[in-house]
Design an enzyme around this catalytic site. Structure first.
Site, PDB file in Angstrom:
ATOM      1  N   CYS A  27      21.824   0.758  27.220  1.00 29.85           N
ATOM      2  CA  CYS A  27      21.668  -0.696  27.092  1.00 29.85           C
ATOM      3  C   CYS A  27      22.077  -1.417  28.368  1.00 29.85           C
ATOM      4  CB  CYS A  27      22.476  -1.211  25.911  1.00 29.85           C
ATOM      5  SG  CYS A  27      24.249  -0.854  26.013  1.00 29.85           S
ATOM      6  N   HIS A 161      27.751  -3.257  23.320  1.00 25.45           N
ATOM      7  CA  HIS A 161      26.303  -3.312  23.554  1.00 25.45           C
ATOM      8  C   HIS A 161      26.012  -4.366  24.613  1.00 25.45           C
ATOM      9  CE1 HIS A 161      22.148  -2.542  22.775  1.00 25.45           C
ATOM     10  NE2 HIS A 161      21.891  -3.722  22.241  1.00 25.45           N
TER      11      HIS A 161
END
EC number: 3.4.22.67
Length: 221
Positions: A27, A161
């Site tokens: 990510c 994330h």
């Protein structure tokens, strides 16, 4: 500060279609690349899809599919003289050896800056200028199952994330961030999440203000 009430970099042609990181914990590379794709289009007028795989393979300060941060990836792009296009170093979704033989940077940046943390106004100011890399807590059920609307579900602030803020706005008196994810187009609102904005917690929704940063680009490639 005299900031626009809303901005959507997608409408300004600075955002490529949503991508999918797959089963690789990359990510951070997608967040980095989206921010660089954005500032490159804003400065040069050219929207070019760039290579996450090059960052996964070549950013030694990060851990490839096992995670990483955006700033070392920005620094890699600076040191490397730029980043390849997606086309010349395509995404494979797994760790690989850095392929220097195909190193052919098409987009360069000069440096990167951190957004002052714990302050949604600082983040708004940055996003008014360009897409911005951020972290959010995406581990919770509410986030993972998000479908549409302004996200007000529960989450904490752990930075597990990375995503990219590509705009902000207000709907029915509720402020929101427009956040690009890298879980494909079938998640959320065609791959995006609108997260509530100007909440009471200075860390922002799911910790969105904690580790925001953006690339600096002064001229042509």
């Amino acid at each position: 500060d005299d900031l626009p009430d809303s901005i959507d970099w997608r409408e300004n042609g600075a955002v490529v279609p949503v991508k999918n990181q797959g089963g690789c914990g990359s990510c951070w590379a997608f967040s980095t690349v989206a921010a660089v794709e954005g500032i490159n289009q804003i400065v040069t007028g050219d929207l070019i899809s760039l290579s996450e795989q090059q960052l996964v393979d070549c950013t030694t300060a990060n851990h490839g599919c096992r995670g990483g941060w955006m700033n070392p990836a920005f620094q890699f792009i600076v040191n490397n003289g730029g980043i390849n296009s997606e086309e010349t170093y395509p995404y494979r979704g797994q760790d690989g050896i850095c392929n220097s033989t195909v190193n052919a940077p098409v987009v360069s940046i000069d440096s990167y800056e951190n957004v002052p943390s714990h302050n949604e106004q600082s983040l708004q100011k940055a996003v008014a200028n360009q897409p911005v890399s951020v972290t959010m807590d995406a581990a919770g059920r509410d986030f993972q199952l998000y479908r549409s609307g302004i996200f007000t579900g529960s989450c904490n602030i752990s930075a597990n994330h990375a995503l990219t803020v590509v705009g902000y706005g207000t709907e029915n008196d509720k402020d929101f961030w427009i956040v690009k994810n890298s879980w494909g187009k079938n998640w959320g609102e065609s791959g995006y999440i609108r997260a509530e904005r100007n909440i009471e917690n200075p860390d922002g929704k799911c910790g969105i203000t904690r580790f925001a940063s953006y690339p600096v680009k002064k001229g042509t490639n």
